[in-house]
Design a protein around this motif. Structure first.
Motif, PDB file in Angstrom:
ATOM      1  N   ALA A 193      42.334 -57.952  27.423  1.00 54.81           N
ATOM      2  CA  ALA A 193      42.883 -59.290  27.181  1.00 54.81           C
ATOM      3  C   ALA A 193      44.153 -59.526  27.998  1.00 54.81           C
ATOM      4  O   ALA A 193      44.392 -60.638  28.498  1.00 54.81           O
ATOM      5  CB  ALA A 193      43.164 -59.471  25.694  1.00 54.81           C
ATOM      6  N   LEU A 194      44.969 -58.487  28.171  1.00 52.86           N
ATOM      7  CA  LEU A 194      46.221 -58.646  28.907  1.00 52.86           C
ATOM      8  C   LEU A 194      46.003 -58.741  30.410  1.00 52.86           C
ATOM      9  O   LEU A 194      46.749 -59.434  31.106  1.00 52.86           O
ATOM     10  CB  LEU A 194      47.156 -57.464  28.596  1.00 52.86           C
ATOM     11  CG  LEU A 194      47.690 -57.390  27.161  1.00 52.86           C
ATOM     12  CD1 LEU A 194      48.501 -56.118  26.965  1.00 52.86           C
ATOM     13  CD2 LEU A 194      48.540 -58.621  26.839  1.00 52.86           C
ATOM     14  N   TRP A 195      44.961 -58.068  30.919  1.00 50.51           N
ATOM     15  CA  TRP A 195      44.784 -57.979  32.365  1.00 50.51           C
ATOM     16  C   TRP A 195      43.604 -58.780  32.877  1.00 50.51           C
ATOM     17  O   TRP A 195      43.379 -58.840  34.091  1.00 50.51           O
ATOM     18  CB  TRP A 195      44.610 -56.508  32.766  1.00 50.51           C
ATOM     19  CG  TRP A 195      45.845 -55.697  32.577  1.00 50.51           C
ATOM     20  CD1 TRP A 195      46.178 -54.945  31.493  1.00 50.51           C
ATOM     21  CD2 TRP A 195      46.930 -55.568  33.501  1.00 50.51           C
ATOM     22  NE1 TRP A 195      47.393 -54.348  31.661  1.00 50.51           N
ATOM     23  CE2 TRP A 195      47.885 -54.721  32.897  1.00 50.51           C
ATOM     24  CE3 TRP A 195      47.200 -56.092  34.767  1.00 50.51           C
ATOM     25  CZ2 TRP A 195      49.082 -54.371  33.519  1.00 50.51           C
ATOM     26  CZ3 TRP A 195      48.394 -55.736  35.394  1.00 50.51           C
ATOM     27  CH2 TRP A 195      49.316 -54.897  34.769  1.00 50.51           C
ATOM     28  N   ALA A 196      42.817 -59.404  31.989  1.00 49.65           N
ATOM     29  CA  ALA A 196      41.631 -60.138  32.444  1.00 49.65           C
ATOM     30  C   ALA A 196      42.015 -61.290  33.374  1.00 49.65           C
ATOM     31  O   ALA A 196      41.355 -61.534  34.390  1.00 49.65           O
ATOM     32  CB  ALA A 196      40.841 -60.659  31.249  1.00 49.65           C
ATOM     33  N   GLY A 197      43.101 -62.012  33.046  1.00 46.74           N
ATOM     34  CA  GLY A 197      43.514 -63.132  33.887  1.00 46.74           C
ATOM     35  C   GLY A 197      43.890 -62.677  35.290  1.00 46.74           C
ATOM     36  O   GLY A 197      43.500 -63.308  36.292  1.00 46.74           O
ATOM     37  N   ASP A 198      44.653 -61.580  35.391  1.00 45.61           N
ATOM     38  CA  ASP A 198      45.037 -61.069  36.709  1.00 45.61           C
ATOM     39  C   ASP A 198      43.812 -60.607  37.484  1.00 45.61           C
ATOM     40  O   ASP A 198      43.728 -60.796  38.709  1.00 45.61           O
ATOM     41  CB  ASP A 198      46.012 -59.909  36.549  1.00 45.61           C
ATOM     42  CG  ASP A 198      47.351 -60.366  35.967  1.00 45.61           C
ATOM     43  OD1 ASP A 198      47.677 -61.568  36.114  1.00 45.61           O
ATOM     44  OD2 ASP A 198      48.050 -59.535  35.366  1.00 45.61           O
ATOM     45  N   LEU A 199      42.849 -60.003  36.789  1.00 40.69           N
ATOM     46  CA  LEU A 199      41.639 -59.547  37.465  1.00 40.69           C
ATOM     47  C   LEU A 199      40.832 -60.721  38.014  1.00 40.69           C
ATOM     48  O   LEU A 199      40.324 -60.668  39.149  1.00 40.69           O
ATOM     49  CB  LEU A 199      40.785 -58.732  36.480  1.00 40.69           C
ATOM     50  CG  LEU A 199      39.480 -58.147  37.021  1.00 40.69           C
ATOM     51  CD1 LEU A 199      39.756 -57.192  38.182  1.00 40.69           C
ATOM     52  CD2 LEU A 199      38.719 -57.437  35.913  1.00 40.69           C
ATOM     53  N   VAL A 200      40.743 -61.795  37.227  1.00 36.23           N
ATOM     54  CA  VAL A 200      40.013 -62.976  37.683  1.00 36.23           C
ATOM     55  C   VAL A 200      40.734 -63.630  38.868  1.00 36.23           C
ATOM     56  O   VAL A 200      40.102 -64.055  39.843  1.00 36.23           O
ATOM     57  CB  VAL A 200      39.825 -63.969  36.522  1.00 36.23           C
ATOM     58  CG1 VAL A 200      39.310 -65.307  37.037  1.00 36.23           C
ATOM     59  CG2 VAL A 200      38.853 -63.399  35.493  1.00 36.23           C
ATOM     60  N   ASP A 201      42.057 -63.711  38.805  1.00 40.55           N
ATOM     61  CA  ASP A 201      42.818 -64.277  39.931  1.00 40.55           C
ATOM     62  C   ASP A 201      42.575 -63.479  41.208  1.00 40.55           C
ATOM     63  O   ASP A 201      42.417 -64.057  42.296  1.00 40.55           O
ATOM     64  CB  ASP A 201      44.316 -64.279  39.602  1.00 40.55           C
ATOM     65  CG  ASP A 201      44.655 -65.292  38.523  1.00 40.55           C
ATOM     66  OD1 ASP A 201      43.807 -66.165  38.235  1.00 40.55           O
ATOM     67  OD2 ASP A 201      45.759 -65.186  37.940  1.00 40.55           O
ATOM     68  N   TRP A 202      42.558 -62.165  41.091  1.00 46.34           N
ATOM     69  CA  TRP A 202      42.331 -61.308  42.265  1.00 46.34           C
ATOM     70  C   TRP A 202      40.923 -61.494  42.818  1.00 46.34           C
ATOM     71  O   TRP A 202      40.713 -61.454  44.040  1.00 46.34           O
ATOM     72  CB  TRP A 202      42.559 -59.850  41.873  1.00 46.34           C
ATOM     73  CG  TRP A 202      42.119 -58.878  42.924  1.00 46.34           C
ATOM     74  CD1 TRP A 202      42.821 -58.496  44.026  1.00 46.34           C
ATOM     75  CD2 TRP A 202      40.876 -58.178  42.966  1.00 46.34           C
ATOM     76  NE1 TRP A 202      42.090 -57.597  44.771  1.00 46.34           N
ATOM     77  CE2 TRP A 202      40.893 -57.389  44.141  1.00 46.34           C
ATOM     78  CE3 TRP A 202      39.757 -58.143  42.136  1.00 46.34           C
ATOM     79  CZ2 TRP A 202      39.819 -56.573  44.493  1.00 46.34           C
ATOM     80  CZ3 TRP A 202      38.685 -57.334  42.487  1.00 46.34           C
ATOM     81  CH2 TRP A 202      38.722 -56.562  43.652  1.00 46.34           C
ATOM     82  N   ALA A 203      39.936 -61.721  41.935  1.00 48.00           N
ATOM     83  CA  ALA A 203      38.539 -61.811  42.366  1.00 48.00           C
ATOM     84  C   ALA A 203      38.171 -63.197  42.878  1.00 48.00           C
ATOM     85  O   ALA A 203      37.096 -63.368  43.453  1.00 48.00           O
ATOM     86  CB  ALA A 203      37.618 -61.434  41.205  1.00 48.00           C
ATOM     87  N   THR A 204      39.040 -64.208  42.685  1.00 48.20           N
ATOM     88  CA  THR A 204      38.693 -65.583  43.098  1.00 48.20           C
ATOM     89  C   THR A 204      39.779 -66.177  43.992  1.00 48.20           C
ATOM     90  O   THR A 204      40.347 -67.233  43.663  1.00 48.20           O
ATOM     91  CB  THR A 204      38.488 -66.473  41.862  1.00 48.20           C
ATOM     92  OG1 THR A 204      39.699 -66.442  41.065  1.00 48.20           O
ATOM     93  CG2 THR A 204      37.315 -66.004  41.018  1.00 48.20           C
ATOM     94  N   PRO A 205      40.073 -65.548  45.140  1.00 47.12           N
ATOM     95  CA  PRO A 205      41.104 -66.142  46.020  1.00 47.12           C
ATOM     96  C   PRO A 205      40.676 -67.477  46.616  1.00 47.12           C
ATOM     97  O   PRO A 205      41.535 -68.296  46.987  1.00 47.12           O
ATOM     98  CB  PRO A 205      41.262 -65.068  47.114  1.00 47.12           C
ATOM     99  CG  PRO A 205      39.962 -64.337  47.127  1.00 47.12           C
ATOM    100  CD  PRO A 205      39.495 -64.319  45.696  1.00 47.12           C
ATOM    101  N   PHE A 206      39.366 -67.708  46.685  1.00 46.33           N
ATOM    102  CA  PHE A 206      38.888 -68.965  47.269  1.00 46.33           C
ATOM    103  C   PHE A 206      39.291 -70.183  46.442  1.00 46.33           C
ATOM    104  O   PHE A 206      39.322 -71.310  46.942  1.00 46.33           O
ATOM    105  CB  PHE A 206      37.360 -68.927  47.407  1.00 46.33           C
ATOM    106  CG  PHE A 206      36.636 -68.601  46.121  1.00 46.33           C
ATOM    107  CD1 PHE A 206      36.318 -69.595  45.211  1.00 46.33           C
ATOM    108  CD2 PHE A 206      36.296 -67.286  45.823  1.00 46.33           C
ATOM    109  CE1 PHE A 206      35.667 -69.298  44.033  1.00 46.33           C
ATOM    110  CE2 PHE A 206      35.635 -66.988  44.638  1.00 46.33           C
ATOM    111  CZ  PHE A 206      35.313 -67.987  43.735  1.00 46.33           C
ATOM    112  N   ALA A 207      39.595 -69.978  45.143  1.00 44.44           N
ATOM    113  CA  ALA A 207      39.959 -71.110  44.289  1.00 44.44           C
ATOM    114  C   ALA A 207      41.405 -71.554  44.480  1.00 44.44           C
ATOM    115  O   ALA A 207      41.813 -72.574  43.913  1.00 44.44           O
ATOM    116  CB  ALA A 207      39.716 -70.748  42.822  1.00 44.44           C
ATOM    117  N   ASP A 208      42.188 -70.796  45.272  1.00 49.17           N
ATOM    118  CA  ASP A 208      43.590 -71.171  45.473  1.00 49.17           C
ATOM    119  C   ASP A 208      43.738 -72.523  46.156  1.00 49.17           C
ATOM    120  O   ASP A 208      44.748 -73.216  45.965  1.00 49.17           O
ATOM    121  CB  ASP A 208      44.299 -70.091  46.318  1.00 49.17           C
ATOM    122  CG  ASP A 208      44.446 -68.778  45.569  1.00 49.17           C
ATOM    123  OD1 ASP A 208      44.380 -68.805  44.327  1.00 49.17           O
ATOM    124  OD2 ASP A 208      44.607 -67.731  46.225  1.00 49.17           O
TER     125      ASP A 208
END
Length: 272
Positions: free
Chosen positions: A47-62
């Motif tokens: 729960a604490l790291w899921a958001g960071d993991l998703v951000d790392w895996a979806t750079p195209f959404a920046d």
């Protein structure tokens, strides 16, 4: 629907059995409590790291216009945590059974003796039993992970992803829970993983009636600990439903006493 209701009754019968045997119930909660602590720690970390993991895996959404990056990543984070929760519900049973294998084996045998005609477990070395349990649990978890990934992907489908997919997730969880919980009773009958999977699929409504309510209850952490001993007892009754014991052999009729020869002079005696 008759099989579904029968499955729910088997689950309830297992819980009633442990309520009548409080000592088995108390000891059966110890392995589940040990496993629960480990899973709570793992889910908190996710729960604490899921958001960071998703951000790392979806750079195209920046480069997307606001608010789409936040909505997209929020949905992915929720799906990732939901998949982890699904896998934890399924694997919790396997880990708990491995931790408390000797106790749950004895509990299941006592249920069978109470019902009558407890089959004799095959004689196998301890190392082989441990290896078989670990190997089968790994195979089940692999299957569950595959279904988890498929459900994760299906969650992106509009409407169906928010309605059909959660229901399918509970059904998948219920089936794999039943598959894990019936391991002890099936192994006593020398039924391997492939054969018992086939047996459970053959009576799928019965299995889902047993497993789906349990999967829903196991989402509440401490409830899983309380229900685990009764779930093993109910799974033993489920196996007896799938593989009923053979009927007792028919008792031979009592032999009739052979007619003794009549003495001469008695009524009906043949003349000499």
């Amino acid at each position: 629907m008759g099989d579904v209701i029968r499955g729910v009754r088997l689950l309830a019968d297992g819980q009633r059995w442990v309520l009548r045997h409080r000592r088995d119930w108390r000891f059966g909660m110890v392995p589940a409590l040990i496993a629960l602590v480990g899973y709570v720690v793992a889910l908190v970390v996710l729960a604490l790291w899921a958001g960071d993991l998703v951000d790392w895996a979806t750079p195209f959404a920046d480069h997307w216009a606001s608010p789409w990056p936040g909505l997209f990543r929020g949905l992915l984070t929720a799906l990732l945590f939901g998949t982890g929760l699904l896998l934890s519900v399924i694997s919790f049973t396997a880990v708990t059974l491995l931790v408390g294998d000797p106790f749950y084996e004895a509990l299941s045998a006592r249920v069978e003796r109470g019902e009558g005609d407890c089959p004799q477990a095959p004689e196998r070395p301890l190392w082989r039993e441990v290896w078989t349990a670990v190997r089968d649990s790994a195979r089940v978890l692999l299957w569950a992970a595959v279904f988890g990934v498929l459900l994760f992907a299906a969650g992106f489908v509009p409407v169906a992803g928010q309605t059909v997919v959660p229901v399918a997730g509970f059904c998948v969880s219920g089936f794999f829970l039943a598959l894990e919980l019936t391991t002890v009773a099936f192994e006593r009958r020398a039924v391997d993983l492939t054969a018992r999977t086939r047996l459970l699929r053959h009576r799928l409504p019965l299995v889902l009636g047993f497993g789906v309510p349990l999967a829903a209850a196991f989402l509440v952490p401490f409830v899983a600990v309380v229900l685990m001993p009764g779930a093993v007892a109910g799974a033993t009754l489920l196996v007896r439903e799938l593989l009923p014991p053979p009927p007792p052999p028919a008792q031979p009729d009592a032999p009739t006493a052979a007619a003794s020869p009549q003495e001469p002079g008695t009524p009906g005696a043949a003349p000499s």
